[in-house]
Design a protein around this motif. Structure first.
Motif, PDB file in Angstrom:
ATOM      1  N   SER A 130      29.597   7.564  -9.015  1.00  0.00           N
ATOM      2  CA  SER A 130      29.220   6.317  -8.351  1.00  0.00           C
ATOM      3  C   SER A 130      28.311   6.581  -7.152  1.00  0.00           C
ATOM      4  O   SER A 130      27.301   5.896  -6.959  1.00  0.00           O
ATOM      5  CB  SER A 130      30.481   5.577  -7.891  1.00  0.00           C
ATOM      6  OG  SER A 130      30.157   4.424  -7.138  1.00  0.00           O
ATOM      7  N   LYS A 133      24.786   7.485  -8.223  1.00  0.00           N
ATOM      8  CA  LYS A 133      24.015   6.310  -8.633  1.00  0.00           C
ATOM      9  C   LYS A 133      23.514   5.533  -7.425  1.00  0.00           C
ATOM     10  O   LYS A 133      22.382   5.043  -7.419  1.00  0.00           O
ATOM     11  CB  LYS A 133      24.873   5.405  -9.519  1.00  0.00           C
ATOM     12  CG  LYS A 133      25.163   5.988 -10.891  1.00  0.00           C
ATOM     13  CD  LYS A 133      26.036   5.050 -11.701  1.00  0.00           C
ATOM     14  CE  LYS A 133      26.315   5.632 -13.081  1.00  0.00           C
ATOM     15  NZ  LYS A 133      27.200   4.755 -13.881  1.00  0.00           N
ATOM     16  N   LEU A 215      26.870  -1.681  -7.517  1.00  0.00           N
ATOM     17  CA  LEU A 215      27.100  -0.451  -8.273  1.00  0.00           C
ATOM     18  C   LEU A 215      28.567  -0.041  -8.277  1.00  0.00           C
ATOM     19  O   LEU A 215      28.997   0.714  -9.157  1.00  0.00           O
ATOM     20  CB  LEU A 215      26.243   0.683  -7.700  1.00  0.00           C
ATOM     21  CG  LEU A 215      24.766   0.675  -8.108  1.00  0.00           C
ATOM     22  CD1 LEU A 215      23.994   1.736  -7.337  1.00  0.00           C
ATOM     23  CD2 LEU A 215      24.621   0.889  -9.606  1.00  0.00           C
ATOM     24  N   HIS A 216      29.342  -0.528  -7.315  1.00  0.00           N
ATOM     25  CA  HIS A 216      30.759  -0.196  -7.301  1.00  0.00           C
ATOM     26  C   HIS A 216      31.525  -0.916  -8.397  1.00  0.00           C
ATOM     27  O   HIS A 216      32.704  -0.607  -8.643  1.00  0.00           O
ATOM     28  CB  HIS A 216      31.361  -0.515  -5.925  1.00  0.00           C
ATOM     29  CG  HIS A 216      31.072   0.540  -4.901  1.00  0.00           C
ATOM     30  ND1 HIS A 216      30.045   0.436  -4.011  1.00  0.00           N
ATOM     31  CD2 HIS A 216      31.672   1.733  -4.646  1.00  0.00           C
ATOM     32  CE1 HIS A 216      30.022   1.512  -3.237  1.00  0.00           C
ATOM     33  NE2 HIS A 216      30.992   2.314  -3.607  1.00  0.00           N
ATOM     34  N   LEU A 218      30.712  -0.496 -11.447  1.00  0.00           N
ATOM     35  CA  LEU A 218      30.811   0.601 -12.410  1.00  0.00           C
ATOM     36  C   LEU A 218      31.896   1.596 -12.012  1.00  0.00           C
ATOM     37  O   LEU A 218      32.533   2.204 -12.877  1.00  0.00           O
ATOM     38  CB  LEU A 218      29.465   1.315 -12.527  1.00  0.00           C
ATOM     39  CG  LEU A 218      28.272   0.448 -12.938  1.00  0.00           C
ATOM     40  CD1 LEU A 218      27.017   1.299 -13.062  1.00  0.00           C
ATOM     41  CD2 LEU A 218      28.555  -0.297 -14.221  1.00  0.00           C
ATOM     42  N   ARG A 221      35.118   0.246 -13.196  1.00  0.00           N
ATOM     43  CA  ARG A 221      35.201   0.419 -14.649  1.00  0.00           C
ATOM     44  C   ARG A 221      35.569   1.859 -15.009  1.00  0.00           C
ATOM     45  O   ARG A 221      36.434   2.101 -15.859  1.00  0.00           O
ATOM     46  CB  ARG A 221      33.858   0.052 -15.279  1.00  0.00           C
ATOM     47  CG  ARG A 221      33.810   0.152 -16.793  1.00  0.00           C
ATOM     48  CD  ARG A 221      32.382   0.271 -17.272  1.00  0.00           C
ATOM     49  NE  ARG A 221      31.736   1.494 -16.774  1.00  0.00           N
ATOM     50  CZ  ARG A 221      30.451   1.775 -16.939  1.00  0.00           C
ATOM     51  NH1 ARG A 221      29.667   0.921 -17.565  1.00  0.00           N
ATOM     52  NH2 ARG A 221      29.946   2.902 -16.462  1.00  0.00           N
ATOM     53  N   ASP A 222      34.939   2.842 -14.364  1.00  0.00           N
ATOM     54  CA  ASP A 222      35.189   4.249 -14.682  1.00  0.00           C
ATOM     55  C   ASP A 222      36.605   4.675 -14.296  1.00  0.00           C
ATOM     56  O   ASP A 222      37.242   5.468 -15.005  1.00  0.00           O
ATOM     57  CB  ASP A 222      34.164   5.131 -13.964  1.00  0.00           C
ATOM     58  CG  ASP A 222      32.747   4.924 -14.493  1.00  0.00           C
ATOM     59  OD1 ASP A 222      32.606   4.415 -15.619  1.00  0.00           O
ATOM     60  OD2 ASP A 222      31.790   5.257 -13.764  1.00  0.00           O
ATOM     61  N   TYR A 259      39.246  -4.949 -10.752  1.00  0.00           N
ATOM     62  CA  TYR A 259      37.941  -4.907 -11.408  1.00  0.00           C
ATOM     63  C   TYR A 259      37.354  -6.305 -11.501  1.00  0.00           C
ATOM     64  O   TYR A 259      36.166  -6.513 -11.297  1.00  0.00           O
ATOM     65  CB  TYR A 259      38.037  -4.323 -12.816  1.00  0.00           C
ATOM     66  CG  TYR A 259      36.726  -4.472 -13.529  1.00  0.00           C
ATOM     67  CD1 TYR A 259      35.688  -3.600 -13.262  1.00  0.00           C
ATOM     68  CD2 TYR A 259      36.501  -5.529 -14.405  1.00  0.00           C
ATOM     69  CE1 TYR A 259      34.466  -3.764 -13.857  1.00  0.00           C
ATOM     70  CE2 TYR A 259      35.284  -5.695 -15.002  1.00  0.00           C
ATOM     71  CZ  TYR A 259      34.268  -4.812 -14.728  1.00  0.00           C
ATOM     72  OH  TYR A 259      33.054  -5.001 -15.311  1.00  0.00           O
ATOM     73  N   LEU A 337      23.369  -5.559 -15.412  1.00  0.00           N
ATOM     74  CA  LEU A 337      24.316  -4.443 -15.319  1.00  0.00           C
ATOM     75  C   LEU A 337      25.743  -4.951 -15.207  1.00  0.00           C
ATOM     76  O   LEU A 337      26.672  -4.392 -15.822  1.00  0.00           O
ATOM     77  CB  LEU A 337      23.975  -3.581 -14.102  1.00  0.00           C
ATOM     78  CG  LEU A 337      24.813  -2.317 -13.894  1.00  0.00           C
ATOM     79  CD1 LEU A 337      24.531  -1.307 -14.991  1.00  0.00           C
ATOM     80  CD2 LEU A 337      24.542  -1.710 -12.530  1.00  0.00           C
ATOM     81  N   THR A 340      26.833  -6.209 -18.625  1.00  0.00           N
ATOM     82  CA  THR A 340      27.129  -5.068 -19.504  1.00  0.00           C
ATOM     83  C   THR A 340      28.450  -4.412 -19.124  1.00  0.00           C
ATOM     84  O   THR A 340      29.241  -4.020 -20.009  1.00  0.00           O
ATOM     85  CB  THR A 340      25.997  -4.034 -19.417  1.00  0.00           C
ATOM     86  OG1 THR A 340      24.753  -4.665 -19.743  1.00  0.00           O
ATOM     87  CG2 THR A 340      26.244  -2.886 -20.377  1.00  0.00           C
ATOM     88  N   ALA A 341      28.719  -4.281 -17.825  1.00  0.00           N
ATOM     89  CA  ALA A 341      29.983  -3.681 -17.376  1.00  0.00           C
ATOM     90  C   ALA A 341      31.171  -4.527 -17.813  1.00  0.00           C
ATOM     91  O   ALA A 341      32.211  -3.987 -18.225  1.00  0.00           O
ATOM     92  CB  ALA A 341      29.972  -3.525 -15.857  1.00  0.00           C
ATOM     93  N   ASP A 344      31.739  -3.832 -21.388  1.00  0.00           N
ATOM     94  CA  ASP A 344      32.333  -2.504 -21.553  1.00  0.00           C
ATOM     95  C   ASP A 344      33.838  -2.534 -21.304  1.00  0.00           C
ATOM     96  O   ASP A 344      34.611  -1.860 -22.010  1.00  0.00           O
ATOM     97  CB  ASP A 344      31.674  -1.508 -20.596  1.00  0.00           C
ATOM     98  CG  ASP A 344      30.240  -1.191 -20.976  1.00  0.00           C
ATOM     99  OD1 ASP A 344      29.874  -1.459 -22.133  1.00  0.00           O
ATOM    100  OD2 ASP A 344      29.500  -0.682 -20.113  1.00  0.00           O
TER     101      ASP A 344
END
Length: 389
Positions: A130, A133, A215-216, A218, A221-222, A259, A337, A340-341, A344
């Motif tokens: 993260s 990115k 960006l956080h 993602l 998600r991770d 999330y 993004l 898409t997240a 996912d």
């Protein structure tokens, strides 16, 4: 360097940039009536007066309608700065009243880095990924903005050396000062360079902060993927009682709520300060949807006017301005993004989690989480249309 220290270092660098514009919203003692912000507002007021004077001088006195296109090409960005400055004032009033949402959001992320950097390799990898990115995104954004700023500042000098003609960087004439004279030309050039510098750093700082927060998504998600892998390892061990999976599953459900990015915001009820839950993405939507709307609409106006200037060949520096407007596509990219997240996460709940090894009650909990993931929050342009490609 640990992920937590790296995150705090990045935050420190962001604060340096926003302090340059007098808008350090991460400071608990922040006062909007600080000298730097007042200077920025004064520059914007002066530029507005010069903008109006330029249109009057070009269109009314000299009957040159192309000056309107030049003014719109740059003025659209100036309008963006002015409106965003007003939005920041509005946000400051409410954020400060409601226990400073921005600070709470940063503390929420700081807690995540502090807690998960020592939980194992998978979690540490997610945190470092993260941060990488964020750094990469900040570098790309910085290259775009500072290349554009350098181009706008240096282009008049190069143009004068090649053609021998003096051209102003911006279409903003100071009343009472003739730009055709040598002294007047350099006064205008210095004023324009100051505006370009302040606005460029301001745009870069605001975009970097917003992109970093997005960006956080993602990261959440991770980390959720890592938690599902931990759950799968527990369910693979047949000699372990089924009750061992319940605490971990509850932790995953709680994290899924994070999330969908639940955090805490302050408010007032019955004259007392209260704390109530709100979704992090929805909070970003409330905080930045107006800024995104202004950015997208003014950038579109600026791009259209700039293209007309290029076709009519009335402003030699118009192509440089197109590069500055590419940040609009960054907003659309981050909106996509997020979409898409969300997709996912929905796919991850069904495919990564080995749910058929769980008890029926636990499978029902997975099903509820799956249904909730299909109705995730999205970024919009002023709550009018989705922000994506």
């Amino acid at each position: 360097m640990s992920p937590l220290d790296h995150f705090r270092k990045l935050l420190k660098h962001m604060r340096v940039m926003v302090r340059f514009c007098g808008c350090d919203m991460f400071d608990e003692t922040y006062n909007i009536l600080n000298p730097v912000f007042m200077v920025v507002l004064l520059c914007l007021a002066i530029y507005t007066a010069c903008f109006i004077n330029t249109i009057y001088d070009g269109f009314v006195i000299n009957n040159d309608w192309t000056i309107v296109l030049q003014c719109l090409a740059v003025g659209s960005l100036a309008v963006q700065v002015i409106i965003i400055a007003k939005i920041y004032i509005y946000i400051y009033i409410y954020i400060y009243t409601y226990n400073i949402y921005m600070i709470k959001m940063v503390k929420h992320l700081d807690t995540i880095y502090d807690e998960y950097q020592s939980r194992g390799t998978q979690y540490e990898y997610a945190l470092k990924k993260s941060l990488q990115k964020i750094v990469k995104c900040s570098k790309i954004t910085g290259i775009i903005y500072f290349t554009s700023l350098a181009g706008l500042i240096v282009s008049p000098i190069i143009y004068m050396l090649i053609t021998g003609k003096r051209e102003l960087t911006l279409t903003a004439l100071i009343p009472g000062i003739d730009p055709k004279e040598t002294v007047g030309y350099f006064i205008h050039t210095g004023f324009h360079c100051a505006i370009i510098l302040f606005s460029g750093v301001g745009f870069f700082a605001s975009d970097t902060i917003m992109f970093s927060m997005l960006l956080h998504v993602l990261l959440h998600r991770d980390i959720m993927v890592a938690k599902f892998h931990d759950l799968n390892e527990i369910t693979e061990q047949e000699d372990k009682p089924a009750e061992r999976s319940r605490p971990l599953l509850n932790d995953i459900i709680a994290w899924h709520q994070k999330y969908n990015l639940r955090t805490y915001a302050g408010g007032y009820e019955n004259g007392r300060s209260q704390v109530f839950p709100c979704r992090f993405v929805e909070y970003i939507e409330e905080l930045f949807s107006g800024v995104i709307f202004v950015h997208v609409t003014t950038s579109c106006a600026s791009i259209c006017s700039t293209l007309f200037c290029i076709v009519l060949k009335v402003w030699p520096f118009a192509p440089v301005l197109l590069l500055l407007n590419t940040s609009m596509y960054g907003y659309c990219g981050f909106g996509q993004l997020l979409v898409t997240a969300n997709e996912d996460v929905t796919r991850m709940i069904y495919e990564v989690c080995i749910w058929y090894r769980l008890k029926v009650k636990e499978q029902k909990m997975i099903l509820l989480m799956l249904r909730k993931s299909q109705n995730a929050a999205k970024l919009t342009v002023g709550k009018i249309m989705p922000l994506n490609f």
